[in-house]
Design an enzyme around this catalytic site. Structure first.
Site, PDB file in Angstrom:
ATOM      1  N   LYS A 157       0.750  -1.160  -0.080  1.00 56.91           N
ATOM      2  CA  LYS A 157      -0.059  -0.048  -0.011  1.00 56.91           C
ATOM      3  C   LYS A 157       0.794   1.119  -0.095  1.00 56.91           C
ATOM      4  CE  LYS A 157      -3.939   0.259   2.385  1.00 56.91           C
ATOM      5  NZ  LYS A 157      -5.037   0.291   1.437  1.00 56.91           N
TER       6      LYS A 157
HETATM    7  N1  PMP Z   1      -6.944  -3.275  -3.221  1.00 56.13           N
HETATM    8  C1  PMP Z   1      -6.421  -2.082  -3.073  1.00 56.13           C
HETATM    9  C2  PMP Z   1      -5.613  -1.189  -4.147  1.00 56.13           C
HETATM   10  C3  PMP Z   1      -6.746  -1.377  -1.653  1.00 56.13           C
HETATM   11  O1  PMP Z   1      -6.272  -0.222  -1.561  1.00 56.13           O
HETATM   12  C4  PMP Z   1      -7.337  -1.903  -0.971  1.00 56.13           C
HETATM   13  C5  PMP Z   1      -7.782  -1.538   0.335  1.00 56.13           C
HETATM   14  N2  PMP Z   1      -6.730  -1.791   1.361  1.00 56.13           N
HETATM   15  C6  PMP Z   1      -7.841  -3.441  -1.209  1.00 56.13           C
HETATM   16  C7  PMP Z   1      -7.305  -3.871  -2.566  1.00 56.13           C
HETATM   17  C8  PMP Z   1      -8.616  -4.344  -0.247  1.00 56.13           C
HETATM   18  O2  PMP Z   1      -7.329  -4.741   0.910  1.00 56.13           O
HETATM   19  P1  PMP Z   1      -7.930  -4.981   2.140  1.00 56.13           P
HETATM   20  O3  PMP Z   1      -8.925  -6.033   2.159  1.00 56.13           O
HETATM   21  O4  PMP Z   1      -6.734  -5.709   2.847  1.00 56.13           O
HETATM   22  O5  PMP Z   1      -8.422  -3.671   3.021  1.00 56.13           O
END
Ligand code: PMP
Length: 314
Positions: A157
């Site tokens: 991220k």
């Molecule tokens: N893809 C992206 C690009 C994101 O920013 C997120 C949000 N964190 C997700 C997928 C989903 O990830 P998570 O389930 O860990 O929040």
């Protein structure tokens, strides 16, 4: 959005107003930061706030930092404990969102990753729905492509990479859609703007593999496990073509913010019946119970905030 009262900043919890950085801060100029997003769920009956999978989130957060050559010495458990302290001080008794940020804090000119200071901040704010129409979203295929692993790793991220997300999201909303699906440079489905994506087709639950330029979502991992264990579904991690999506039976997005968002239309085409499908509905119900501490089988995924010790409820 109301601002938080406190922030974890430079090693201590301070009033939010004191958590300030200068305009020359490296991360602000070059996007050299990584962030996390964790949800806290309020359970009215138990008068308790539960964090969902904080250790998994902090492990991914620290891995994102490793991609940025971070030399910080924090552990996932240590960051979880700081978050619990912060939440107790903030005193939140409602659904909330926790935002940790690891950023290159030096105030200098010059793009690089090494020989820089890595600071960590954490704040928590009240938070409701992220996708308003989460029972029947209309999405579009974005004209933007997902960042590629050889240019900007989507599996972390990384703050700078979220400019890609911002392009995708703004164009989708301005076009009158609720969200967007993003293809990778191969032309395969990667994910939503900030969500992973799942498709029911011919009785199998499909989702793009982690090698298709996706974020390795914690909710994605959760849903894969629940679909297999609770619904007895076959789950396939495989590349997905654009037109398979148009023909699929059910489509949904997963993410900490978006939770499990049913997608019922894509580019003005109905998905399945055009209503939320049974698999999506069941997963949403199971997920909602788990995150609020109402499913004793999955209490290892949640962490109670308002207890003297930071131990998961049993
Ligand atoms: N893809 C992206 C690009 C994101 O920013 C997120 C949000 N964190 C997700 C997928 C989903 O990830 P998570 O389930 O860990 O929040």
């Amino acid at each position: 959005m109301d601002l938080p009262e406190y922030a974890y900043f430079r090693g201590e919890i301070v009033p939010y107003g004191e958590a300030k950085v200068g305009v020359l801060t490296h991360a602000l100029n070059y996007g050299t930061a990584a962030f996390g997003g964790i949800r806290g769920y309020w359970n009215d009956e138990q008068e308790q706030l539960f964090l969902f999978r904080p250790i998994d989130h902090y492990e991914r957060f620290l891995n994102s930092g490793r991609l940025l050559c971070s030399e910080n010495t924090h552990t996932a458990e240590g960051l979880r404990d700081i978050t619990l302290q912060l939440l107790r001080k903030e005193g939140l008794k409602e659904d909330c969102y926790i935002r940790p940020l690891l950023y290159k804090s030096d105030e200098i000119i010059g793009v690089r990753l090494h020989d820089l200071t890595d600071d960590i901040s954490i704040v928590a704010v009240p938070f409701g729905k992220y996708v308003q129409s989460d029972t029947g979203a209309h999405v579009t295929f974005s004209s933007w492509r997902r960042v590629d692993d050889n240019a900007m790793p989507a599996r972390g991220k990384i703050s700078g990479a979220y400019v890609n997300t911002a392009f995708v999201k703004t164009d989708a909303l301005r076009g009158g859609f609720d969200e967007a699906l993003v293809l990778n440079n191969d032309g395969h489905l990667a994910e939503g703007s900030a969500e992973n994506v799942f498709m029911m087709r011919n009785g199998v639950l499909n989702t793009p593999p982690i090698t298709d330029n996706i974020l390795e979502g914690i909710t994605r991992r959760t849903v894969i496990e629940l679909a297999q264990a609770e619904l007895g579904l076959e789950v396939m991690e495989r590349s997905i073509d654009r037109t398979e999506v148009y023909l699929c039976d059910e489509l949904f997005l997963t993410g900490t913010a978006a939770q499990i968002t049913a997608v019922t239309r894509v580019d003005f085409r109905d998905i399945g019946t055009g209503e939320m499908g049974p698999v999506t509905r069941q997963l949403r119900e199971i997920y909602e119970k788990i995150v609020r501490g109402q499913d004793s089988k999955y209490t290892h995924w949640i962490e109670a905030v308002y207890e003297s010790e930071s131990v998961a409820v049993k």
